[in-house]
Design a protein around this motif. Structure first.
Motif, PDB file in Angstrom:
ATOM      1  N   LYS A 291       0.951  -1.235   0.192  1.00 42.29           N
ATOM      2  CA  LYS A 291      -0.271   0.399  -0.418  1.00 42.29           C
ATOM      3  C   LYS A 291       0.816   1.890  -0.214  1.00 42.29           C
ATOM      4  O   LYS A 291       0.306   2.130  -0.526  1.00 42.29           O
ATOM      5  N   VAL A 292       2.025   0.883   0.807  1.00 41.75           N
ATOM      6  CA  VAL A 292       3.008   2.077   0.751  1.00 41.75           C
ATOM      7  C   VAL A 292       4.314   2.182  -0.310  1.00 41.75           C
ATOM      8  O   VAL A 292       4.757   1.043  -0.942  1.00 41.75           O
ATOM      9  N   ALA A 293       4.789   3.034  -0.065  1.00 38.29           N
ATOM     10  CA  ALA A 293       6.413   3.401  -1.338  1.00 38.29           C
ATOM     11  C   ALA A 293       7.594   1.877  -0.632  1.00 38.29           C
ATOM     12  O   ALA A 293       7.225   2.423   1.161  1.00 38.29           O
ATOM     13  N   TRP A 294       8.121   2.164  -0.710  1.00 45.05           N
ATOM     14  CA  TRP A 294       9.412   1.388  -0.317  1.00 45.05           C
ATOM     15  C   TRP A 294       9.828   1.561   0.730  1.00 45.05           C
ATOM     16  O   TRP A 294      10.418   1.572   2.041  1.00 45.05           O
ATOM     17  N   ASP A 295      10.440   3.656   0.269  1.00 46.91           N
ATOM     18  CA  ASP A 295      10.792   4.393   1.565  1.00 46.91           C
ATOM     19  C   ASP A 295      10.224   4.355   2.812  1.00 46.91           C
ATOM     20  O   ASP A 295      10.893   5.005   4.001  1.00 46.91           O
ATOM     21  N   ARG A 296       8.588   4.462   2.476  1.00 49.72           N
ATOM     22  CA  ARG A 296       8.025   3.915   3.481  1.00 49.72           C
ATOM     23  C   ARG A 296       7.724   3.466   5.162  1.00 49.72           C
ATOM     24  O   ARG A 296       7.566   3.128   6.446  1.00 49.72           O
TER      25      ARG A 296
END
Length: 124
Positions: A112-117
Motif C-alpha cells: 500500500k506504501v512506497a519502499w522508502d515508507r
C-alpha cells in the motif's frame, strides 16, 4: 478422511509467501520476501493455544539465500564481519507490517506504501 488445513478456505502456507516478488503501489518492483514475522494471537486451537497470524514481511532488494538473523537491529551479538557480508548479499532489507500489504495474489505481493515508507530492520 481428515480434512487438510490447506484445503480450508482462508488458510495459507508460509512457504507461499516466501520468495514472492513484492511491488510498490505504482507497480515498481520493491524486492522479494525473505522472511515472515508471526504473532500468536489468533483464535484458540483445540482449546490449547492460540493460532499464529502473519504480522509482517521482511523484504530484501536482492534474493541471496537465508538471513540467519543478521538483518536484525542493534543490540544483538553477532560477528560484525559476517553480519556485514549477509547485509551486502541481500542489499537493503525493509519490514512491511501486515496492514501495509495491499494484496498477495498471483505470485506477487503488492504494498500500500512506497519502499522508502517501510521500516528498516534497525527499527525492529
Amino acid at each position: 478422511m481428515r480434512e487438510r488445513r490447506e484445503d480450508r478456505p482462508g488458510t495459507m502456507r508460509l512457504a507461499g509467501l516466501l520468495g514472492r516478488t513484492v511491488r510498490g503501489p505504482s507497480g515498481e518492483v520493491a524486492g522479494n520476501t525473505v522472511d515472515v514475522r508471526l504473532v500468536q494471537d489468533g483464535p484458540l486451537l483445540a482449546e490449547v493455544q492460540q493460532a499464529f497470524r502473519p504480522a509482517g514481511l521482511l523484504i530484501a532488494r536482492r534474493r541471496a539465500g537465508r538471513l540467519f538473523g543478521y538483518e536484525r537491529g542493534p543490540g544483538l551479538w553477532r560477528p560484525s564481519l559476517l553480519g556485514a557480508l549477509v547485509r551486502r548479499m541481500h542489499g537493503e532489507i525493509r519490514y512491511a507490517e501486515w496492514d501495509r500489504i495491499e494484496s498477495y495474489a498471483d505470485e506477487e505481493i503488492t504494498l500500500k506504501v512506497a519502499w522508502d515508507r517501510l521500516r528498516t530492520t534497525a527499527d525492529l
